[in-house]
Design a protein around this motif. Structure first.
Motif, PDB file in Angstrom:
ATOM      1  N   TRP A 188      53.190  44.432  29.064  1.00 44.35           N
ATOM      2  CA  TRP A 188      52.089  43.550  28.907  1.00 44.35           C
ATOM      3  C   TRP A 188      50.771  44.077  29.054  1.00 44.35           C
ATOM      4  O   TRP A 188      49.700  43.378  28.776  1.00 44.35           O
ATOM      5  CB  TRP A 188      52.192  42.457  29.646  1.00 44.35           C
ATOM      6  CG  TRP A 188      53.581  41.570  29.304  1.00 44.35           C
ATOM      7  CD1 TRP A 188      54.938  41.536  29.788  1.00 44.35           C
ATOM      8  CD2 TRP A 188      53.267  40.324  28.696  1.00 44.35           C
ATOM      9  NE1 TRP A 188      55.517  40.656  29.141  1.00 44.35           N
ATOM     10  CE2 TRP A 188      54.780  39.850  28.298  1.00 44.35           C
ATOM     11  CE3 TRP A 188      52.453  39.729  28.100  1.00 44.35           C
ATOM     12  CZ2 TRP A 188      55.088  38.652  27.767  1.00 44.35           C
ATOM     13  CZ3 TRP A 188      52.565  38.533  27.281  1.00 44.35           C
ATOM     14  CH2 TRP A 188      53.810  37.950  27.001  1.00 44.35           C
ATOM     15  N   HIS A 240      48.539  31.224  32.947  1.00 42.90           N
ATOM     16  CA  HIS A 240      47.421  30.796  32.053  1.00 42.90           C
ATOM     17  C   HIS A 240      46.181  30.339  32.765  1.00 42.90           C
ATOM     18  O   HIS A 240      45.117  30.319  32.306  1.00 42.90           O
ATOM     19  CB  HIS A 240      48.100  29.487  31.210  1.00 42.90           C
ATOM     20  CG  HIS A 240      48.984  29.959  30.119  1.00 42.90           C
ATOM     21  ND1 HIS A 240      48.612  30.040  28.879  1.00 42.90           N
ATOM     22  CD2 HIS A 240      50.449  30.244  30.136  1.00 42.90           C
ATOM     23  CE1 HIS A 240      49.596  30.589  28.057  1.00 42.90           C
ATOM     24  NE2 HIS A 240      50.571  30.484  28.816  1.00 42.90           N
ATOM     25  N   GLU A 295      49.472  23.441  26.575  1.00 42.35           N
ATOM     26  CA  GLU A 295      48.775  24.545  26.990  1.00 42.35           C
ATOM     27  C   GLU A 295      47.226  24.726  26.755  1.00 42.35           C
ATOM     28  O   GLU A 295      46.459  25.457  27.191  1.00 42.35           O
ATOM     29  CB  GLU A 295      49.396  25.828  26.518  1.00 42.35           C
ATOM     30  CG  GLU A 295      49.701  26.200  25.427  1.00 42.35           C
ATOM     31  CD  GLU A 295      50.905  27.513  25.266  1.00 42.35           C
ATOM     32  OE1 GLU A 295      51.979  27.091  25.681  1.00 42.35           O
ATOM     33  OE2 GLU A 295      50.488  28.449  24.605  1.00 42.35           O
ATOM     34  N   GLU A 311      58.276  37.837  24.097  1.00 42.68           N
ATOM     35  CA  GLU A 311      57.159  37.513  23.423  1.00 42.68           C
ATOM     36  C   GLU A 311      57.030  39.010  22.348  1.00 42.68           C
ATOM     37  O   GLU A 311      57.196  40.217  22.788  1.00 42.68           O
ATOM     38  CB  GLU A 311      56.006  38.041  24.230  1.00 42.68           C
ATOM     39  CG  GLU A 311      54.520  38.075  23.607  1.00 42.68           C
ATOM     40  CD  GLU A 311      54.231  37.072  22.642  1.00 42.68           C
ATOM     41  OE1 GLU A 311      54.107  35.948  22.981  1.00 42.68           O
ATOM     42  OE2 GLU A 311      54.329  37.265  21.262  1.00 42.68           O
ATOM     43  N   GLU A 316      58.040  34.417  32.465  1.00 43.85           N
ATOM     44  CA  GLU A 316      57.282  35.148  31.468  1.00 43.85           C
ATOM     45  C   GLU A 316      56.654  36.454  32.371  1.00 43.85           C
ATOM     46  O   GLU A 316      56.339  36.383  33.444  1.00 43.85           O
ATOM     47  CB  GLU A 316      56.210  34.319  30.912  1.00 43.85           C
ATOM     48  CG  GLU A 316      56.567  33.344  29.809  1.00 43.85           C
ATOM     49  CD  GLU A 316      55.835  32.851  28.956  1.00 43.85           C
ATOM     50  OE1 GLU A 316      54.370  33.284  28.824  1.00 43.85           O
ATOM     51  OE2 GLU A 316      56.107  31.861  28.052  1.00 43.85           O
ATOM     52  N   GLU A 363      57.532  25.547  19.762  1.00 43.43           N
ATOM     53  CA  GLU A 363      55.955  25.006  19.661  1.00 43.43           C
ATOM     54  C   GLU A 363      55.580  24.524  18.259  1.00 43.43           C
ATOM     55  O   GLU A 363      55.773  23.373  17.997  1.00 43.43           O
ATOM     56  CB  GLU A 363      55.222  26.072  20.202  1.00 43.43           C
ATOM     57  CG  GLU A 363      53.838  25.683  20.601  1.00 43.43           C
ATOM     58  CD  GLU A 363      52.828  27.038  21.252  1.00 43.43           C
ATOM     59  OE1 GLU A 363      52.235  26.967  21.933  1.00 43.43           O
ATOM     60  OE2 GLU A 363      53.264  28.219  20.442  1.00 43.43           O
ATOM     61  N   HIS A 381      62.087  35.488  28.190  1.00 42.35           N
ATOM     62  CA  HIS A 381      61.245  35.375  27.399  1.00 42.35           C
ATOM     63  C   HIS A 381      60.918  36.373  26.583  1.00 42.35           C
ATOM     64  O   HIS A 381      61.011  37.887  26.934  1.00 42.35           O
ATOM     65  CB  HIS A 381      59.942  35.169  28.174  1.00 42.35           C
ATOM     66  CG  HIS A 381      58.591  35.134  27.366  1.00 42.35           C
ATOM     67  ND1 HIS A 381      57.344  35.667  27.655  1.00 42.35           N
ATOM     68  CD2 HIS A 381      58.304  34.357  26.417  1.00 42.35           C
ATOM     69  CE1 HIS A 381      56.469  35.671  26.720  1.00 42.35           C
ATOM     70  NE2 HIS A 381      57.136  34.555  25.983  1.00 42.35           N
ATOM     71  N   TRP A 423      50.498  38.338  33.591  1.00 44.95           N
ATOM     72  CA  TRP A 423      51.730  38.733  32.836  1.00 44.95           C
ATOM     73  C   TRP A 423      52.127  40.368  33.210  1.00 44.95           C
ATOM     74  O   TRP A 423      52.929  40.751  33.322  1.00 44.95           O
ATOM     75  CB  TRP A 423      51.689  38.605  31.393  1.00 44.95           C
ATOM     76  CG  TRP A 423      51.743  37.380  30.921  1.00 44.95           C
ATOM     77  CD1 TRP A 423      53.147  36.695  30.604  1.00 44.95           C
ATOM     78  CD2 TRP A 423      50.893  36.261  30.788  1.00 44.95           C
ATOM     79  NE1 TRP A 423      52.862  35.256  29.992  1.00 44.95           N
ATOM     80  CE2 TRP A 423      51.637  35.119  30.160  1.00 44.95           C
ATOM     81  CE3 TRP A 423      49.583  36.159  30.831  1.00 44.95           C
ATOM     82  CZ2 TRP A 423      50.808  34.007  29.963  1.00 44.95           C
ATOM     83  CZ3 TRP A 423      48.682  35.164  30.580  1.00 44.95           C
ATOM     84  CH2 TRP A 423      49.702  34.029  29.724  1.00 44.95           C
ATOM     85  N   TRP A 454      54.830  30.600  34.603  1.00 42.74           N
ATOM     86  CA  TRP A 454      54.107  30.627  33.391  1.00 42.74           C
ATOM     87  C   TRP A 454      52.864  30.132  33.470  1.00 42.74           C
ATOM     88  O   TRP A 454      51.714  30.558  33.182  1.00 42.74           O
ATOM     89  CB  TRP A 454      55.052  29.663  32.441  1.00 42.74           C
ATOM     90  CG  TRP A 454      54.297  29.360  31.104  1.00 42.74           C
ATOM     91  CD1 TRP A 454      54.260  30.176  30.020  1.00 42.74           C
ATOM     92  CD2 TRP A 454      53.653  27.874  30.918  1.00 42.74           C
ATOM     93  NE1 TRP A 454      53.702  29.358  29.038  1.00 42.74           N
ATOM     94  CE2 TRP A 454      53.328  28.176  29.438  1.00 42.74           C
ATOM     95  CE3 TRP A 454      53.754  26.878  31.550  1.00 42.74           C
ATOM     96  CZ2 TRP A 454      52.616  26.782  28.725  1.00 42.74           C
ATOM     97  CZ3 TRP A 454      53.018  25.823  30.770  1.00 42.74           C
ATOM     98  CH2 TRP A 454      52.423  25.914  29.303  1.00 42.74           C
ATOM     99  N   HIS A 498      58.203  29.986  20.049  1.00 40.44           N
ATOM    100  CA  HIS A 498      56.627  29.641  19.933  1.00 40.44           C
ATOM    101  C   HIS A 498      56.010  30.585  18.746  1.00 40.44           C
ATOM    102  O   HIS A 498      56.444  31.662  18.568  1.00 40.44           O
ATOM    103  CB  HIS A 498      55.975  30.198  21.244  1.00 40.44           C
ATOM    104  CG  HIS A 498      55.975  29.081  22.501  1.00 40.44           C
ATOM    105  ND1 HIS A 498      55.063  28.619  23.149  1.00 40.44           N
ATOM    106  CD2 HIS A 498      57.019  28.274  22.755  1.00 40.44           C
ATOM    107  CE1 HIS A 498      55.318  27.758  23.948  1.00 40.44           C
ATOM    108  NE2 HIS A 498      56.539  27.479  23.464  1.00 40.44           N
ATOM    109  N   GLU A 499      54.902  29.835  18.031  1.00 43.53           N
ATOM    110  CA  GLU A 499      54.294  30.564  16.949  1.00 43.53           C
ATOM    111  C   GLU A 499      54.870  30.461  15.792  1.00 43.53           C
ATOM    112  O   GLU A 499      54.774  31.589  15.037  1.00 43.53           O
ATOM    113  CB  GLU A 499      53.350  31.742  17.310  1.00 43.53           C
ATOM    114  CG  GLU A 499      52.325  31.492  18.331  1.00 43.53           C
ATOM    115  CD  GLU A 499      53.036  31.762  19.987  1.00 43.53           C
ATOM    116  OE1 GLU A 499      54.003  32.531  19.894  1.00 43.53           O
ATOM    117  OE2 GLU A 499      52.473  31.309  20.737  1.00 43.53           O
ATOM    118  N   LYS A 549      63.088  31.948  25.130  1.00 47.69           N
ATOM    119  CA  LYS A 549      61.714  31.625  24.472  1.00 47.69           C
ATOM    120  C   LYS A 549      61.335  32.629  23.728  1.00 47.69           C
ATOM    121  O   LYS A 549      60.927  33.620  24.293  1.00 47.69           O
ATOM    122  CB  LYS A 549      60.876  31.222  25.470  1.00 47.69           C
ATOM    123  CG  LYS A 549      59.304  31.002  25.145  1.00 47.69           C
ATOM    124  CD  LYS A 549      58.290  30.420  25.994  1.00 47.69           C
ATOM    125  CE  LYS A 549      56.968  30.276  25.766  1.00 47.69           C
ATOM    126  NZ  LYS A 549      56.074  29.696  26.697  1.00 47.69           N
TER     127      LYS A 549
END
Ligand code: NOJ
Ligand code: CA
Length: 695
Positions: A362, A318, A497, A404, A356, A491, A402, A324, A314, A472-473, A432
């Motif tokens: 991606w 970043h 992050e 997303e 991730e 999150e 994960h 990704w 992860w 997250h978000e 996640k």
């Protein structure tokens, strides 16, 4: 006793004739009588409440009501139909948490109101008053000629008694990932604050005077006040808009794409509007009122729900070591690399490895507003899902999935059953989720009624598959983890992050504010444990850095409560500091007891927690940009026992800016009589593990 007598008189009176406006007043007190709530109908028919704490006003007379789009009516003037008082005193045990048992004790008044506009619409208002605060909610019971209705706005007011010091982030329909501002109420300027934020993917600002909850305040006479909500179900998140001339906030619900704020059917109820109040900052952090206001677990057998510590493929994406997507040529989620993480995790006793970038899509996921980017079941060709999950299984740990969604929540819902079946088939039981970007296709907002229902549908569906989740978000939590304990964390705020974000990043005081704001609603996946501070390790152009000391990163495992804790950094960065890493290895993620030893929002806090089922204690202490001395008494330890304390603290030359990695580790024999004095560097902290002395 006074409140009961008063209520009984009113009940008797109401039976003989409907109560007309301008004559009604009832008071409800907290069990310890420190908080009093007065409910009053004004002469013009408006129904108001006011709050007093230890004889000082906290909330002046504040109006309650609604404006509806269907039927088109303002419900602001009422007559009282009936009133009913009761009390409750009990305890319950959370599946996981900061303490093993929670007291739930309150006095309640429920009032039936009828609209004076001749619609005859009936609204029930319930107020509950605890020792640590109060809450109220509206209910629309089953009634004739009123079934489906559309909310134009909720008209709840909070008229603060003073121009309080306030810890706030801008009101925004789509994101809560802002840095906190600390100003007086009169100085709030949400648009200017938001304009400084260059790293937030989508912004949907409300206006200059709009802020989000949980909102933390401190009055000039040192009363701490937190406004939030509990049990946000089938409803939009409540933001607050300030009228500066009167220090009065009015609720502002997040709309849907055509501007409506909620579609409801009787019987319906709003979330609880909550006020946690104390003259001690520590009490705000130990309040369990939000959890108490949520319904008990809907999941009967909770044996499969487990707090977890994990690492992840992860952070390397970043900070530019990996990526990704496959097309970049540095795809991090490849079988060989993931196995290295599994080896490291197994060696140090972690429960899981988040991966991730394992699935196709991606290359083209961000900002293109395409609905069908991910299907959640197709790995990249260099990611051997079966081999990886078997490898993890053999080493006694689990891969964390994960998902997303890239804001495509409808696509995710269509594919959810297949995605969860795929997880079960591959022995993965934690996911996640993520909602980066605009919500497509309809353009709903992250915090609106539709999305709040979506997050809950995902949590409920996950429970059917015995899957734990963290999002997250999402919109900020409101204690729903009591009802869905498989929903471990979120999150929903600016997490660690953001140290990697080029503009504002994270200031040293941020972590001293979050427990008083975002964490009031529930655990946060803050991803602590960053040990490498300059983030140009793999990309020399990067100017960003982590703005804490290393010891403070350790402290965050205790101060930032979550049953799901990540060790955020790369294995190779942990290998540089094996003795400090030992704290992350040792620190538990589930607790029997918690003591808030000292706290001041925006400045510092120190928390001690006792490991679930053990006699070990762990302490975390943090400060903001100022250095300070923390003096703590260990009087919570068992009498007549000796313990060994391992203290991880800032070295004398440590400082978040110049020497973040300078720490010292000290061992000491301690007992219930011990007092510790620890110096925290600027942006620093300390972590202590206290274990029984077996020697
Ligand atoms: C934003 C999340 O907060 C972050 O943790 C994640 O790595 C990226 N989205 C990609 O999903
Ligand atoms: Ca400060």
């Amino acid at each position: 006793m006074i409140c009961f007598r008063l209520s009984l008189i009113i009940l008797f009176f109401l039976k003989s004739s409907d109560f007309v406006s301008g004559q009604f007043h009832t008071a409800t007190y907290s069990p310890d009588r420190h908080i009093e709530v007065h409910l009053i109908t004004e002469l013009n028919g408006e129904f108001t409440y006011k709050v007093i704490f230890k004889n000082k006003p906290v909330i002046h007379s504040s109006r309650l009501g609604f404006s509806l789009n269907k039927p088109q009516v303002d419900l602001t003037r009422f007559k009282i139909i009936s009133t009913d008082t009761s009390s409750y005193n009990g305890t319950w045990k959370p599946v996981w948490g900061e303490v093993s048992e929670i007291k739930n004790r309150f006095n309640q008044v429920k009032i039936r109101l009828q609209d004076l506009n001749k619609t005859d619409i009936v609204v029930d208002l319930t107020f509950v008053v605890y020792n640590d605060g109060l809450a109220f909610r509206y209910e629309f019971p089953d009634q004739k000629a009123f079934k489906h209705f559309i909310i134009k706005e909720e008209l709840t007011q909070f008229a603060l008694a003073a121009d309080n010091k306030t810890f706030w982030i801008p009101g925004d329909y789509d994101t809560n990932e802002y840095l906190y501002n600390t100003t007086l109420l009169s100085e709030i300027d949400a648009i200017s604050a938001a304009n400084k934020e260059k790293d937030i993917a989508v912004q949907s600002l409300i206006g200059p005077n709009a802020v989000q909850t949980p909102l933390m305040m401190k009055s000039p006479d040192n009363i701490y006040i937190n406004i939030h909500e509990a049990a946000l179900i089938n409803y939009a998140a409540m933001h607050l808009v300030l009228d500066k001339s009167s220090n009065t906030f009015t609720s502002h619900l997040v709309p849907d794409v055509i501007g409506n704020k909620g579609y409801l059917e009787t019987p319906a109820k709003t979330p609880w509007r909550t006020l946690i109040i104390s003259d001690k900052a520590e009490d705000i952090l130990s309040s369990k009122m939000i959890l108490n206001l949520n319904e008990p677990s809907k999941i009967e057998n909770t044996d499969w729900i487990k707090p977890q510590k994990f690492i992840g493929v992860w952070w390397e994406m970043h900070i530019g070591k990996g990526s990704w997507d496959l097309a970049s040529g540095k795809h991090a989620a490849n079988t060989e690399n993931v196995k290295k993480y599994i080896n490291f995790a197994a060696k140090h006793g972690f429960d899981g490895v988040l991966v991730e970038g394992w699935n196709q899509g991606w290359e083209d996921w961000f900002g293109n507003w395409k609905e069908d980017v991910f299907d959640f079941v197709t790995p990249y060709p260099d990611y051997d899902m079966g081999a990886i999950t078997n490898y993890a299984d053999n080493k006694g740990l689990k891969i964390i999935m994960h998902h997303e969604t890239s804001g495509s929540a409808t696509n995710y819902e269509r594919r959810l059953d297949d995605a969860f079946k795929y997880m079960v088939k591959n022995k993965i039981n934690t996911v996640k989720t993520g909602y980066v970007g605009k919500i497509i296709p309809r353009g709903e907002y992250h915090d609106g009624q539709w999305m709040n229902n979506h997050y809950l549908r995902v949590a409920a569906k996950a429970a059917e598959y015995k899957i734990m989740i963290e999002a997250h978000e999402p919109s900020r939590p409101t204690g729903l983890h009591r009802t869905y304990p498989n929903w471990l964390a979120n999150e929903a705020a600016r997490g660690n992050e953001f140290n990697n974000a080029p503009s504002l990043g994270i200031t040293p005081e941020h972590e001293t504010i979050l427990p008083f704001t975002r964490l009031i609603g529930g655990p946060m996946d803050y991803t602590p444990g960053l040990f490498h501070f300059k983030l140009n390790q793999f990309d020399s152009a990067r100017k960003t850095k982590v703005r804490t000391t290393l010891a403070k990163q350790l402290a965050l495992y205790v101060t930032m409560y979550s049953p799901l804790q990540m060790a955020g950094d790369l294995p190779e960065n942990y290998e540089v500091y094996p003795d400090a890493f030992q704290f992350i290895v040792d620190v538990p993620v589930d607790w029997d007891d918690t003591k808030i030893l000292e706290a001041e929002p925006g400045d510092f806090l120190t928390i001690a927690r006792r490991e679930k089922g053990k006699e070990n204690w762990y302490i975390g202490g943090i400060t903001d940009e100022n250095s300070r001395i923390s003096r703590i008494k260990l009087d919570f330890l068992d009498m007549n026992k000796q313990y060994i304390a391992t203290i991880y603290k800032d070295a004398s030359n440590a400082d978040w800016d110049k020497h973040p990695e300078a720490y010292v580790i000290e061992e000491k024999i301690v007992s219930t009589k011990s007092e510790l004095e620890i110096v925290l560097a600027k942006g620093g902290g300390f972590a202590i593990s206290i274990k029984k002395n077996e020697k």
